[in-house]
Design a protein around this motif. Structure first.
Motif, mmCIF file in Angstrom:
data_model
loop_
_atom_site.group_PDB
_atom_site.id
_atom_site.type_symbol
_atom_site.label_atom_id
_atom_site.label_comp_id
_atom_site.label_asym_id
_atom_site.label_seq_id
_atom_site.Cartn_x
_atom_site.Cartn_y
_atom_site.Cartn_z
ATOM 1 N N ASP A 106 96.209 94.764 105.038
ATOM 2 C CA ASP A 106 96.386 96.072 104.697
ATOM 3 C C ASP A 106 96.323 96.986 105.787
ATOM 4 N N ASP A 107 95.527 96.845 106.694
ATOM 5 C CA ASP A 107 95.752 97.761 108.192
ATOM 6 C C ASP A 107 96.294 97.039 109.210
ATOM 7 N N ARG A 108 97.219 96.123 109.036
ATOM 8 C CA ARG A 108 97.917 95.400 110.183
ATOM 9 C C ARG A 108 99.593 95.664 109.949
ATOM 10 N N PRO A 109 100.037 96.992 110.278
ATOM 11 C CA PRO A 109 101.515 97.089 110.232
ATOM 12 C C PRO A 109 102.562 96.134 110.834
ATOM 13 N N LYS A 110 101.989 95.721 111.918
ATOM 14 C CA LYS A 110 102.773 94.964 112.725
ATOM 15 C C LYS A 110 102.996 93.528 112.302
ATOM 16 N N PRO A 111 104.270 92.736 112.337
ATOM 17 C CA PRO A 111 104.219 91.557 111.653
ATOM 18 C C PRO A 111 103.455 90.600 112.800
ATOM 19 N N GLU A 112 103.465 90.791 114.016
ATOM 20 C CA GLU A 112 102.573 89.519 114.745
ATOM 21 C C GLU A 112 101.253 90.030 114.448
ATOM 22 N N ASP A 113 100.787 90.982 113.920
ATOM 23 C CA ASP A 113 99.004 90.798 113.765
ATOM 24 C C ASP A 113 98.918 90.392 112.263
ATOM 25 N N ARG A 114 100.011 90.477 111.292
ATOM 26 C CA ARG A 114 99.983 89.845 110.223
ATOM 27 C C ARG A 114 99.955 88.275 110.304
ATOM 28 N N ILE A 115 100.907 87.807 111.159
ATOM 29 C CA ILE A 115 101.017 86.309 111.460
ATOM 30 C C ILE A 115 99.451 86.007 112.047
ATOM 31 N N LEU A 116 98.986 86.576 112.822
ATOM 32 C CA LEU A 116 97.746 86.387 113.705
ATOM 33 C C LEU A 116 96.572 86.424 112.527
ATOM 34 N N ALA A 117 96.762 86.920 111.552
ATOM 35 C CA ALA A 117 95.881 87.030 110.202
ATOM 36 C C ALA A 117 95.358 85.537 109.691
ATOM 37 N N PHE A 118 96.514 84.739 109.674
ATOM 38 C CA PHE A 118 96.460 83.380 109.191
ATOM 39 C C PHE A 118 95.243 82.939 109.973
ATOM 40 N N THR A 174 111.204 87.142 111.381
ATOM 41 C CA THR A 174 112.447 87.868 111.185
ATOM 42 C C THR A 174 112.221 89.289 111.227
ATOM 43 N N GLU A 175 111.305 89.838 110.779
ATOM 44 C CA GLU A 175 110.856 91.138 110.799
ATOM 45 C C GLU A 175 110.584 91.567 112.149
ATOM 46 N N LYS A 176 109.943 90.741 113.057
ATOM 47 C CA LYS A 176 109.690 91.216 114.527
ATOM 48 C C LYS A 176 110.926 91.024 115.328
ATOM 49 N N PHE A 177 111.575 89.848 115.241
ATOM 50 C CA PHE A 177 112.908 89.556 116.220
ATOM 51 C C PHE A 177 114.128 89.844 115.685
ATOM 52 N N GLY A 178 114.438 90.007 114.397
ATOM 53 C CA GLY A 178 115.358 90.567 113.903
ATOM 54 C C GLY A 178 116.675 89.226 113.497
ATOM 55 N N TYR A 179 115.730 88.227 113.572
ATOM 56 C CA TYR A 179 116.600 86.772 113.265
ATOM 57 C C TYR A 179 115.444 85.971 112.716
ATOM 58 N N ALA A 180 116.165 84.871 111.856
ATOM 59 C CA ALA A 180 115.000 83.926 111.317
ATOM 60 C C ALA A 180 114.892 82.826 112.366
ATOM 61 N N SER A 181 113.784 82.442 112.629
ATOM 62 C CA SER A 181 113.494 81.174 113.552
ATOM 63 C C SER A 181 112.597 80.122 112.750
ATOM 64 N N ARG A 182 113.069 79.154 112.140
ATOM 65 C CA ARG A 182 112.284 78.190 111.594
ATOM 66 C C ARG A 182 111.546 77.376 112.622
ATOM 67 N N THR A 183 112.073 77.221 114.031
ATOM 68 C CA THR A 183 111.291 76.434 114.674
ATOM 69 C C THR A 183 110.389 76.956 115.208
ATOM 70 N N LEU A 184 110.565 78.419 115.513
ATOM 71 C CA LEU A 184 109.160 79.013 115.962
ATOM 72 C C LEU A 184 107.882 78.961 114.876
ATOM 73 N N ALA A 185 108.499 78.994 113.720
ATOM 74 C CA ALA A 185 107.625 79.083 112.443
ATOM 75 C C ALA A 185 106.594 77.858 112.390
ATOM 76 N N ASP A 186 107.637 76.689 112.749
ATOM 77 C CA ASP A 186 107.054 75.231 112.668
ATOM 78 C C ASP A 186 105.964 75.281 113.677
ATOM 79 N N GLN A 187 106.383 75.874 114.939
ATOM 80 C CA GLN A 187 105.446 75.691 116.008
ATOM 81 C C GLN A 187 104.012 76.440 115.554
ATOM 82 N N LEU A 218 102.793 83.015 122.142
ATOM 83 C CA LEU A 218 104.260 82.588 121.619
ATOM 84 C C LEU A 218 104.894 83.899 121.093
ATOM 85 N N LEU A 219 104.081 84.767 120.354
ATOM 86 C CA LEU A 219 104.749 85.714 119.753
ATOM 87 C C LEU A 219 104.919 86.871 120.711
#
Length: 228
Positions: A106-118, A174-187, A218-219
């Motif tokens: 809720d208080d993490r507007p940046k996509p990288e911070d939402r990824i780190l929430a995991f 995709t929101e952060k970099f502007g393109y979809a990277s399944r490889t990066l998501a897998d890492q 990585l992010l």
């Protein structure tokens, strides 16, 4: 002529007072029954407690019924079988996990911070769960070679949670970099899986903290034209 009730020293009837006390004594019991969760909620609650703390295959139906205080007929009418209860248990865990992740974001507007929430959720959860690791990974490992349709559905329910984690990370990338990277998501998922497994093995959140730091690096250092 004597009445049906006794009298006090001033001649007043004592029976109403006794009646009130009797009614008052019954109220808490009635209230508890009224506020008690229904059979489905009790079965899921008991299944969640027993499956997460002791495992799935080792827990029999009778143990769940005793813990939930529910008749066997109710279990079969509500779920049909123990395997269906396991599927519902995993689906409820997944739903709860997603809701808590969204609340954390809720208080993490940046996509990288939402990824780190995991990673932050796992770091917060593992000590309170006695370092049992991922309940979804644990469930899938109990059915390494599913033989029946219901066992396949159990693995599918466990894998659905992981799929959602990976796809959500991919969308955020995709929101952060502007393109979809399944490889990066897998890492990132490899970091998360490894951190959870390490925390379970070592009974400390240090592996998860290391995994979080690797994910953060990585992010923040991934090239803009990372391989898709």
């Amino acid at each position: 002529m004597a009445g049906s009730g006794s009298t006090t020293t001033d001649g007043s009837d004592a029976s109403p007072s006794k009646e009130k006390k009797s009614k008052a004594a019954k109220v808490p019991s009635t209230s508890r029954r009224r506020n008690r969760p229904g059979p489905r909620q009790r079965l899921l609650g008991s299944a969640t407690h027993l499956f997460t703390t002791e495992g799935i295959r080792v827990i029999g139906i009778d143990r769940i019924l005793r813990d939930a205080d529910v008749a066997k007929a109710s279990l079969y009418s509500l779920f049909g079988s123990k395997d269906n209860l396991v599927v519902s248990y995993l689906e409820e865990l997944d739903k709860d996990w997603r809701e808590r992740w969204e609340k954390m974001c809720d208080d993490r507007p940046k996509p990288e911070d939402r990824i780190l929430a995991f990673f932050d959720m796992c770091i917060a959860d593992q000590p309170g769960e006695n370092y049992r690791g991922s309940h979804f990974q644990n469930a899938a490992s109990e059915y390494p070679r599913p033989d029946t349709d219901s066992e396949h559905r159990i693995r599918a329910a466990a894998l659905e949670h992981r799929r959602w984690c990976r796809d959500t990370m991919a969308d955020l990338l995709t929101e952060k970099f502007g393109y979809a990277s399944r490889t990066l998501a897998d890492q990132l998922m490899v970091f998360l899986d490894g951190g959870i497994a390490g925390a379970k093995m070592n009974r400390t959140v240090t592996p998860l903290e290391t995994a979080r730091e690797l994910a953060k690096q990585l992010l923040y250092t991934a090239p803009m034209m990372y391989s898709i």
